[in-house]
Structure formats: C-alpha cells, structure tokens
Design a protein around this motif. Structure first.
Motif, PDB file in Angstrom:
ATOM      1  N   HIS A  37       0.802  12.110  -0.019  1.00 50.30           N
ATOM      2  CA  HIS A  37       0.007  13.217   0.515  1.00 50.30           C
ATOM      3  C   HIS A  37       0.885  14.462   0.624  1.00 50.30           C
ATOM      4  O   HIS A  37       2.105  14.365   0.785  1.00 50.30           O
ATOM      5  CB  HIS A  37      -0.562  12.847   1.885  1.00 50.30           C
ATOM      6  N   VAL A  51       0.876   5.499  -0.015  1.00 49.86           N
ATOM      7  CA  VAL A  51       0.070   6.697   0.223  1.00 49.86           C
ATOM      8  C   VAL A  51       0.926   7.917  -0.067  1.00 49.86           C
ATOM      9  O   VAL A  51       2.037   8.051   0.473  1.00 49.86           O
ATOM     10  CB  VAL A  51      -0.443   6.752   1.676  1.00 49.86           C
ATOM     11  N   ALA A  88      -6.758  -1.323   2.510  1.00 53.18           N
ATOM     12  CA  ALA A  88      -6.028  -0.230   1.854  1.00 53.18           C
ATOM     13  C   ALA A  88      -6.725   1.113   2.010  1.00 53.18           C
ATOM     14  O   ALA A  88      -6.087   2.124   2.346  1.00 53.18           O
ATOM     15  CB  ALA A  88      -5.834  -0.558   0.378  1.00 53.18           C
ATOM     16  N   ARG A  89      -8.023   1.151   1.782  1.00 55.24           N
ATOM     17  CA  ARG A  89      -8.738   2.432   1.856  1.00 55.24           C
ATOM     18  C   ARG A  89      -8.679   3.006   3.264  1.00 55.24           C
ATOM     19  O   ARG A  89      -8.435   4.199   3.456  1.00 55.24           O
ATOM     20  CB  ARG A  89     -10.187   2.234   1.425  1.00 55.24           C
ATOM     21  N   ARG A  90      -8.893   2.146   4.255  1.00 53.59           N
ATOM     22  CA  ARG A  90      -8.858   2.626   5.638  1.00 53.59           C
ATOM     23  C   ARG A  90      -7.451   3.072   6.024  1.00 53.59           C
ATOM     24  O   ARG A  90      -7.274   4.070   6.729  1.00 53.59           O
ATOM     25  CB  ARG A  90      -9.330   1.520   6.581  1.00 53.59           C
ATOM     26  N   VAL A 142       0.858  -1.175   0.000  1.00 51.02           N
ATOM     27  CA  VAL A 142       0.000   0.000   0.000  1.00 51.02           C
ATOM     28  C   VAL A 142       0.899   1.231   0.000  1.00 51.02           C
ATOM     29  O   VAL A 142       1.820   1.341   0.823  1.00 51.02           O
ATOM     30  CB  VAL A 142      -0.923   0.027   1.222  1.00 51.02           C
ATOM     31  N   ARG A 146      -5.106   4.271   3.990  1.00 52.63           N
ATOM     32  CA  ARG A 146      -4.833   5.563   3.345  1.00 52.63           C
ATOM     33  C   ARG A 146      -5.516   6.700   4.091  1.00 52.63           C
ATOM     34  O   ARG A 146      -4.915   7.758   4.315  1.00 52.63           O
ATOM     35  CB  ARG A 146      -5.295   5.530   1.886  1.00 52.63           C
ATOM     36  N   ARG A 147      -6.751   6.491   4.502  1.00 59.06           N
ATOM     37  CA  ARG A 147      -7.482   7.532   5.222  1.00 59.06           C
ATOM     38  C   ARG A 147      -6.807   7.838   6.560  1.00 59.06           C
ATOM     39  O   ARG A 147      -6.680   8.998   6.954  1.00 59.06           O
ATOM     40  CB  ARG A 147      -8.934   7.091   5.431  1.00 59.06           C
ATOM     41  N   SER A 148      -6.353   6.797   7.260  1.00 58.40           N
ATOM     42  CA  SER A 148      -5.708   6.996   8.555  1.00 58.40           C
ATOM     43  C   SER A 148      -4.372   7.719   8.406  1.00 58.40           C
ATOM     44  O   SER A 148      -4.040   8.607   9.215  1.00 58.40           O
ATOM     45  CB  SER A 148      -5.500   5.646   9.246  1.00 58.40           C
TER      46      SER A 148
END
Length: 296
Positions: free
Chosen positions: A6, A4, A255-257, A2, A259-261
């Motif tokens: 940002h 990320v 993965a989605r959780r 994963v 990335r959000r965290s």
C-alpha cells in the motif's frame, strides 16, 4: 502467506528540523533536575508524576518511575425502537440496564492503574541515547529497549520489545518485536530519487503462531512542489513453527479481510500524521521549547 502493499502520502519532517527538535528535548532534559519528589523543569515547574528512584539524573543506571490511575466510566444504555422508528421505552430499558450493572458489581466506575519505569542505559549526545521502558498495567506488561545513535546528527533508531498479557490465555497476547529506521538512508530517499540498497525502515513482530514483517520505503511525492513523502509499505503475514500449515489456511481464508484492515490502518495512521505533523514542523526551536514547557 498474506502480503499487502500500500502507498500513503504524508507530510515531511525535514532533517534539519528533526536535529533541532531533538536538541531542544535533550537540552530540556539536561537542564532539568530530578529527585524522589519529582522532575523540576528549567522554568521551575514541578512534575510530581515523574520521580527519580535510583542513581543520578540522566546518568547510566538512573531509574525513573511514573504512576497513573485512570477512572473509566462504564455506562450501559439500551435503546428500543418500535416499527415506526420511535424510541419508546428507552428510559425503562436504561433503568433495567443500570440495575443489572449495580447487581453485577461492575457499576459505573472502574479504576485502572499503570506504572512506567524508565532506565537510562546510555546518555551521550555524540554517541547514543539508550533507554529501557517497562510499562506495567493491570492486564499487560510491555518492555521496550530504545536506542538513538548519534543524537546530534541522528542516524539510526532501533527499538526492540516484548509484550506479555496477564489475562488467560496468555499465549494470545505474548509477542516480541523489533524495529529499525536508518535515517541516513531514509532522508535521502525521501527527498531525492536515490534508492537505498534495502528498505530504510523495517519491523518484525513475532507471535507464537504468526510472524508479521513490515517494510517502508519513502519516495518524493510525484508533485515535488508540495514536498510531501510517498511511502510504499509492504506488510507480510505468515505462520510460525508447527502451526504454520494451520495458520496458512486461516490466512488464506481471511486474506481479503486482512488486506482491507491493513490498508485502513495505514490510511488512518497517515491521516493522523498529516493532521499533527505540519503544526509541529512549523515551529522553530524556541517555539518548540516554549510548547514543551507549557505542557508539564
């Protein structure tokens, strides 16, 4: 794996201010005196919580010890709402919860202690300052090795460490990590369009099951008038060793959780930085010294 990516925008720390701030801290430390009774600051204040237990003050091999006990209050409160939104019966529920806490022996107060041992490995303001820190608490041990190269003109910060948990299963908490910030590359990249050959700030954290890599590259804010830094952060997570296939499945599902965290954590760090840093960098050397002396 994963990954990320940002971007955060933060208030800058001018390099000249950093040089002056480190000089103030170093001078305060060198003008202080330490023994088994505590640390005596240049203005005569005594900090009994920091004691020299071995060697001579700030000489290689000197060891300092700090100990602290914290009282944590645990309060259990249960609110019961009826269908009309009233809080009927909350007093009775709270009383029951208090009784349960008393019977379990956890009650309202719990004491936790932690010890920090600081060992000076090198103290030379022209070459390097290197410190080893060992934090020992009731449920976790942390060991860190921190080095600042050429403190008079800081060029490199390196930190490595290990964390071990005392709670079972220990494998959930045991990990090692290292981080490096090349200030010689960071500052020009943050203030100009000059691109360094690689990310000037990087970190790696290794758990038995997961490896996390972090890279950060600064750029001047698009609106150069405000002088802020635009930092591009990349966080990569991947499985390790025989558990790599299992970790890959878990990471893909979450993965989605994840990335959000990660994004939320980076935004929170940037917000805290922007809340505190402007006040600090607005101080000159004398004001910073006075502030440090006023917080024994």
């Amino acid at each position: 794996m994963v990954s990320v990516r940002h971007k955060v925008v933060v208030e800058p720390v001018p390099y000249p201010w950093l040089v002056d701030a480190l000089a103030v801290i170093r001078t305060l430390a060198e003008e202080s005196q330490a023994d088994a009774q505590g640390l005596v600051l240049p203005d005569g204040q005594v900090i009994p919580d920091i004691r020299l237990t071995q060697g001579r003050h700030l000489r290689p091999g000197s060891v300092y010890l700090t100990e602290a006990e914290a009282e944590a209050e645990a309060e259990v409160e249960l609110e019961v709402e009826d269908d009309d939104g009233d809080d009927d019966g909350d007093g009775e529920a709270k009383a029951d919860a208090d009784a349960d806490a008393d019977e379990s022996g956890t009650s309202e107060e719990a004491e936790a202690s932690e010890t920090v041992q600081i060992t000076v490995r090198e103290w030379d303001h022209r070459r390097a300052v290197r410190l080893e820190l060992a934090l020992i608490s009731d449920d976790m041990n942390v060991e860190l090795d921190a080095t600042l190269k050429s403190p008079d003109r800081p060029s490199l910060v390196e930190i490595s460490g290990r964390m071990r948990g005392d709670a079972a299963p220990r494998t959930l908490f045991d990990m090692v990590g290292r981080a490096r910030v090349r200030l010689d590359d960071w500052c020009p990249a943050a203030d100009t369009d000059r691109t360094p050959p690689s990310a000037p700030a990087a970190a790696r954290l290794d758990h038995r099951w997961i490896r996390a890599d972090v890279r950060a590259e600064p750029r001047p804010s698009p609106s150069r008038d405000d002088g802020r830094w635009e930092i591009h952060v990349t966080v990569s997570l991947r499985g390790r060793r025989l558990l790599r296939p299992v970790a890959a499945v878990v990471l893909a599902v979450a993965a989605r959780r994840i990335r959000r965290s990660v994004v939320q954590a980076l935004d929170n760090l940037a917000a805290q930085w922007n809340d505190r840093v402007p006040h600090l960098v607005a101080m000159n050397a004398d004001q910073l010294r006075e502030t440090l002396l006023s917080r024994p």
